[in-house]
Design a protein around this motif. Sequence first.
Motif, PDB file in Angstrom:
ATOM      1  N   LEU A  30      59.972  22.109 -20.558  1.00 41.81           N
ATOM      2  CA  LEU A  30      58.894  21.399 -21.246  1.00 41.81           C
ATOM      3  C   LEU A  30      58.874  19.926 -20.867  1.00 41.81           C
ATOM      4  O   LEU A  30      57.804  19.334 -20.674  1.00 41.81           O
ATOM      5  CB  LEU A  30      59.055  21.553 -22.759  1.00 41.81           C
ATOM      6  N   VAL A  31      60.047  19.318 -20.764  1.00 39.61           N
ATOM      7  CA  VAL A  31      60.137  17.900 -20.405  1.00 39.61           C
ATOM      8  C   VAL A  31      59.616  17.665 -18.990  1.00 39.61           C
ATOM      9  O   VAL A  31      58.852  16.726 -18.745  1.00 39.61           O
ATOM     10  CB  VAL A  31      61.595  17.410 -20.536  1.00 39.61           C
ATOM     11  N   ALA A  34      55.973  18.064 -18.924  1.00 41.35           N
ATOM     12  CA  ALA A  34      55.280  17.042 -19.726  1.00 41.35           C
ATOM     13  C   ALA A  34      54.766  15.927 -18.827  1.00 41.35           C
ATOM     14  O   ALA A  34      53.677  15.384 -19.047  1.00 41.35           O
ATOM     15  CB  ALA A  34      56.220  16.480 -20.786  1.00 41.35           C
ATOM     16  N   ALA A 146      63.433  14.891 -25.219  1.00 38.34           N
ATOM     17  CA  ALA A 146      62.453  15.663 -25.982  1.00 38.34           C
ATOM     18  C   ALA A 146      61.406  14.806 -26.701  1.00 38.34           C
ATOM     19  O   ALA A 146      60.263  15.251 -26.847  1.00 38.34           O
ATOM     20  CB  ALA A 146      63.164  16.572 -26.980  1.00 38.34           C
ATOM     21  N   LEU A 149      57.741  14.617 -25.534  1.00 35.74           N
ATOM     22  CA  LEU A 149      56.802  15.695 -25.789  1.00 35.74           C
ATOM     23  C   LEU A 149      55.830  15.335 -26.901  1.00 35.74           C
ATOM     24  O   LEU A 149      54.733  15.914 -27.001  1.00 35.74           O
ATOM     25  CB  LEU A 149      57.555  16.981 -26.164  1.00 35.74           C
TER      26      LEU A 149
END
Length: 239
Positions: A30-31, A34, A146, A149
């Motif tokens: 996800l990072v 992103a 995180a 995000l």
Amino acid sequence: MAPRTPLLHPGRFFAERRRHFGRIILVFALVVFAGLAAVYGVGYLLVTHIDGTVMVDNPERPPEMFCDSEMDSMPFNESDCDAPQQVERDIDSIIWDAIGELAGPMLGGMLILVIGLTAVIHAGSWLAEGTNGVAASFAVTVWGLAPMLFVIPVSMVAMSVVLEPVTLSAAQTPSSAFAGLEQQLRANEWIGTVSTAVSSLWSAAIWRYGLEHEREVSGAAATAIAGAVAILVVIGGML
């Protein structure tokens, strides 16, 4: 019950939860993406705030040096030189072409960022006699990133509010077309500065408690390492 993430209660999270590498890999993915999403988010902001067409070099017309030449053998028809030197093109297509060229480097840059910060955090905690190896350093690094995000979408929303629409005329070139928007972006650089500062402070808190519990370094050493890494991130974001 232990927190599911270290975003709000990093001390309790790292003290009460066991390391779960499936979740860490998910956050890592996800990072990394992103950053890619941020690039396309910027592209979306641009196409929604800029309207019109600009003049660009005609890709169907041969270079001028060939059209002026009297050589008999040409890799094209002479009639191609009758085409106009410039053509009108919608600004949206130019923006998305540029965004597409940035996507790959951004993806690679995010991977390098995670690897680089892991190396710095691991080296710093190693000097502080940390334990549990590189895996622990990687977990701490990823969880510490995180917050982006959440910070990236908020920054995009803020930019969409402050940016004013720009209408282009066909007589403009791409460079002159973006001049007005560039002035707007410079005037609102504070949004990026604030976002970087908030994200870095948030990350520093997570890194601090992560280092203390995952790498088992002292509280003072964890604070120093986390603070130094956060400062590096802020400086990098301002370059």
